[in-house]
Design a protein around this motif. Structure first.
Motif, PDB file in Angstrom:
ATOM      1  N   ALA A   1       3.651  -0.763   3.450  1.00 18.68           N
ATOM      2  CA  ALA A   1       5.020  -0.500   3.008  1.00 18.68           C
ATOM      3  C   ALA A   1       5.367  -1.168   1.680  1.00 18.68           C
ATOM      4  CB  ALA A   1       6.005  -0.946   4.091  1.00 18.68           C
ATOM      5  N   ASN A   2       4.894  -2.398   1.475  1.00 17.67           N
ATOM      6  CA  ASN A   2       5.222  -3.121   0.250  1.00 17.67           C
ATOM      7  C   ASN A   2       4.578  -2.521  -0.996  1.00 17.67           C
ATOM      8  OD1 ASN A   2       6.812  -5.066   1.549  1.00 17.67           O
ATOM      9  ND2 ASN A   2       5.035  -6.317   2.045  1.00 17.67           N
ATOM     10  N   SER A   3       3.469  -1.804  -0.812  1.00 17.14           N
ATOM     11  CA  SER A   3       2.748  -1.256  -1.966  1.00 17.14           C
ATOM     12  C   SER A   3       3.257   0.103  -2.418  1.00 17.14           C
ATOM     13  CB  SER A   3       1.250  -1.132  -1.628  1.00 17.14           C
ATOM     14  OG  SER A   3       0.703  -2.391  -1.339  1.00 17.14           O
ATOM     15  N   VAL A   4       4.042   0.762  -1.559  1.00 18.53           N
ATOM     16  CA  VAL A   4       4.506   2.117  -1.884  1.00 18.53           C
ATOM     17  C   VAL A   4       5.309   2.133  -3.181  1.00 18.53           C
ATOM     18  CG1 VAL A   4       6.037   3.990  -1.169  1.00 18.53           C
ATOM     19  CG2 VAL A   4       4.477   2.974   0.481  1.00 18.53           C
ATOM     20  N   PHE A   5       6.324   1.289  -3.263  1.00 18.19           N
ATOM     21  CA  PHE A   5       7.207   1.326  -4.424  1.00 18.19           C
ATOM     22  C   PHE A   5       6.627   0.597  -5.635  1.00 18.19           C
ATOM     23  CE2 PHE A   5      10.099   2.551  -1.057  1.00 18.19           C
ATOM     24  CZ  PHE A   5      10.780   3.599  -1.666  1.00 18.19           C
ATOM     25  N   VAL A   6       5.703  -0.320  -5.394  1.00 18.75           N
ATOM     26  CA  VAL A   6       4.989  -0.943  -6.524  1.00 18.75           C
ATOM     27  C   VAL A   6       4.192   0.130  -7.261  1.00 18.75           C
ATOM     28  CG1 VAL A   6       3.207  -2.589  -7.197  1.00 18.75           C
ATOM     29  CG2 VAL A   6       4.858  -3.204  -5.421  1.00 18.75           C
ATOM     30  N   GLY A   7       3.470   0.950  -6.500  1.00 17.75           N
ATOM     31  CA  GLY A   7       2.687   2.028  -7.098  1.00 17.75           C
ATOM     32  C   GLY A   7       3.542   3.133  -7.670  1.00 17.75           C
ATOM     33  N   LEU A   8       4.687   3.382  -7.033  1.00 18.18           N
ATOM     34  CA  LEU A   8       5.587   4.423  -7.535  1.00 18.18           C
ATOM     35  C   LEU A   8       6.189   4.003  -8.875  1.00 18.18           C
ATOM     36  CD1 LEU A   8       6.640   7.194  -6.496  1.00 18.18           C
ATOM     37  CD2 LEU A   8       8.701   5.993  -5.758  1.00 18.18           C
ATOM     38  N   GLN A   9       6.581   2.754  -8.996  1.00 17.16           N
ATOM     39  CA  GLN A   9       7.186   2.275 -10.244  1.00 17.16           C
ATOM     40  C   GLN A   9       6.174   2.279 -11.390  1.00 17.16           C
ATOM     41  OE1 GLN A   9       9.138  -1.515  -9.910  1.00 17.16           O
ATOM     42  NE2 GLN A   9       9.997  -1.426 -11.963  1.00 17.16           N
ATOM     43  N   SER A  10       4.926   1.952 -11.094  1.00 20.65           N
ATOM     44  CA  SER A  10       3.906   1.895 -12.145  1.00 20.65           C
ATOM     45  C   SER A  10       3.438   3.277 -12.589  1.00 20.65           C
ATOM     46  CB  SER A  10       2.697   1.092 -11.648  1.00 20.65           C
ATOM     47  OG  SER A  10       1.994   1.816 -10.647  1.00 20.65           O
ATOM     48  N   GLY A  11       3.723   4.293 -11.777  1.00 21.89           N
ATOM     49  CA  GLY A  11       3.263   5.642 -12.110  1.00 21.89           C
ATOM     50  C   GLY A  11       1.946   6.009 -11.440  1.00 21.89           C
ATOM     51  N   LYS A  12       1.441   5.110 -10.603  1.00 25.64           N
ATOM     52  CA  LYS A  12       0.223   5.426  -9.859  1.00 25.64           C
ATOM     53  C   LYS A  12       0.478   6.601  -8.921  1.00 25.64           C
ATOM     54  CE  LYS A  12      -3.145   3.364  -6.660  1.00 25.64           C
ATOM     55  NZ  LYS A  12      -3.517   2.102  -5.924  1.00 25.64           N
ATOM     56  N   TYR A  13       1.702   6.638  -8.365  1.00 25.17           N
ATOM     57  CA  TYR A  13       2.119   7.731  -7.490  1.00 25.17           C
ATOM     58  C   TYR A  13       3.299   8.465  -8.125  1.00 25.17           C
ATOM     59  CZ  TYR A  13      -0.307   4.552  -4.290  1.00 25.17           C
ATOM     60  OH  TYR A  13      -1.212   3.691  -3.714  1.00 25.17           O
ATOM     61  N   ASP A  14       3.435   9.731  -7.782  1.00 28.51           N
ATOM     62  CA  ASP A  14       4.549  10.540  -8.283  1.00 28.51           C
ATOM     63  C   ASP A  14       5.683  10.651  -7.275  1.00 28.51           C
ATOM     64  OD1 ASP A  14       3.348  11.591 -10.836  1.00 28.51           O
ATOM     65  OD2 ASP A  14       1.864  12.373  -9.412  1.00 28.51           O
ATOM     66  N   LEU A  15       5.322  10.704  -6.005  1.00 21.83           N
ATOM     67  CA  LEU A  15       6.292  11.020  -4.955  1.00 21.83           C
ATOM     68  C   LEU A  15       6.035  10.145  -3.733  1.00 21.83           C
ATOM     69  CD1 LEU A  15       8.280  12.828  -3.304  1.00 21.83           C
ATOM     70  CD2 LEU A  15       6.455  14.521  -3.140  1.00 21.83           C
TER      71      LEU A  15
END
Length: 291
Positions: free
Chosen positions: A86-100
């Motif tokens: 759960a903690n990594s979801v928004f870290v990756g989303l903010q960095s652009g690693k994930y789109d959605l």
């Protein structure tokens, strides 16, 4: 004869060059027309909202929703999936690693400053109090306050914290004491209630049903406290602004044609899309049930 050979060689060279650039142009056009790959992420501990099968296949409620979305948008997008803590979801989303990012997320003002969020609900989440099975004193926020019950701490960035703040503001005689915390595992939260460290936790009904299939704690649910539309979050970029609009159109369509209702019954055994909930369209609001 010599001039003819030179002309022929030149013609062959020109023809080869034309063929090369034509092929390059065709490949460029084909690449431009290829569906854009969208990196989708979700919390791994949030079943049955999402269950990873492979990078190209997601099961669970959100997996099925996105299957319908991609079916309509297959010429434009190709979804690839990954689940993480759960903690990594928004870290990756903010960095652009994930789109959605998909899950069981509520709208929050803090997150809206950093991410795009869907303007159409992906689900309707029914929030209730989880209390001990033999506790007959607590069935809503008012009775929680009157009994001096202790509420499980809530992350200050969690919209559930705002529910308590709003309740306290509107009901100064029946304020609920709430402390803040970071992420706490569901199993630990439920044990805290069962062991009387706390008396209640504000929790989605569907998540409770799923968790109890594994945990079997002596707990039960109160009546409904509030209904929250849930949202998808997106990394902020021009491409994802368009993606958000496209997915919103699909979510609206799937709600109107009954697909979200059908998938809710399939994965959660209940349907939150009732006649009364048809007005629950503003994703920035909760719809309080407890007065």
């Amino acid at each position: 004869m010599k001039k003819s050979k030179i002309f022929l060689a030149t013609l062959v060279g020109v023809t080869a060059a034309v063929a090369f650039f034509s092929r390059q142009n065709t490949e460029t056009v084909a690449a431009a027309d290829a569906p854009r790959t969208v990196q989708v992420v979700g919390p791994s501990a949030s079943q049955p909202y999402q269950i990873l099968k492979s990078k190209d296949k997601l099961s669970g409620y959100n997996g099925d929703v996105l299957k319908y979305v991609q079916k309509d948008l297959k010429d434009k997008y190709k979804f690839q999936y990954q689940l993480t803590d759960a903690n990594s979801v928004f870290v990756g989303l903010q960095s652009g690693k994930y789109d959605l990012a998909v899950g069981n997320y509520y709208y929050s003002k803090e997150r809206a400053k950093t991410y795009y969020y869907s303007h159409q609900a992906s689900f309707l989440s029914d929030l209730r109090l989880v209390v001990r099975e033999k506790d007959n004193k607590i069935n809503d926020l008012k009775s929680l306050s009157k009994s001096n019950g202790k509420l499980e701490p809530i992350d200050v960035a969690d919209p559930r914290y705002d529910i308590i703040k709003n309740w306290n503001k509107k009901n100064p005689k029946y304020k609920v004491n709430v402390k803040t915390s970071g992420f706490v595992d569901t199993a630990d939260q439920f044990k805290d209630i069962a062991n009387k460290q706390y008396d209640a936790i504000l929790y989605p009904r569907t998540n409770f049903d799923t968790a109890q299939k594994k945990l079997h704690e002596p707990l039960k649910l109160s009546k409904s406290i509030a209904t929250f539309p849930t949202v998808y979050y997106y990394h902020k970029s021009s491409d994802n602004a368009e993606l958000r609009r496209d997915v919103d159109k699909e979510l609206s369509k799937l709600r109107k044609n009954g697909t979200l209702s059908k998938l809710s019954k399939k994965w959660f055994g209940s349907n939150p899309y009732t006649k009364a909930s048809q007005s629950y369209t503003d994703v920035t609001k909760s719809y309080a049930s407890s007065k």
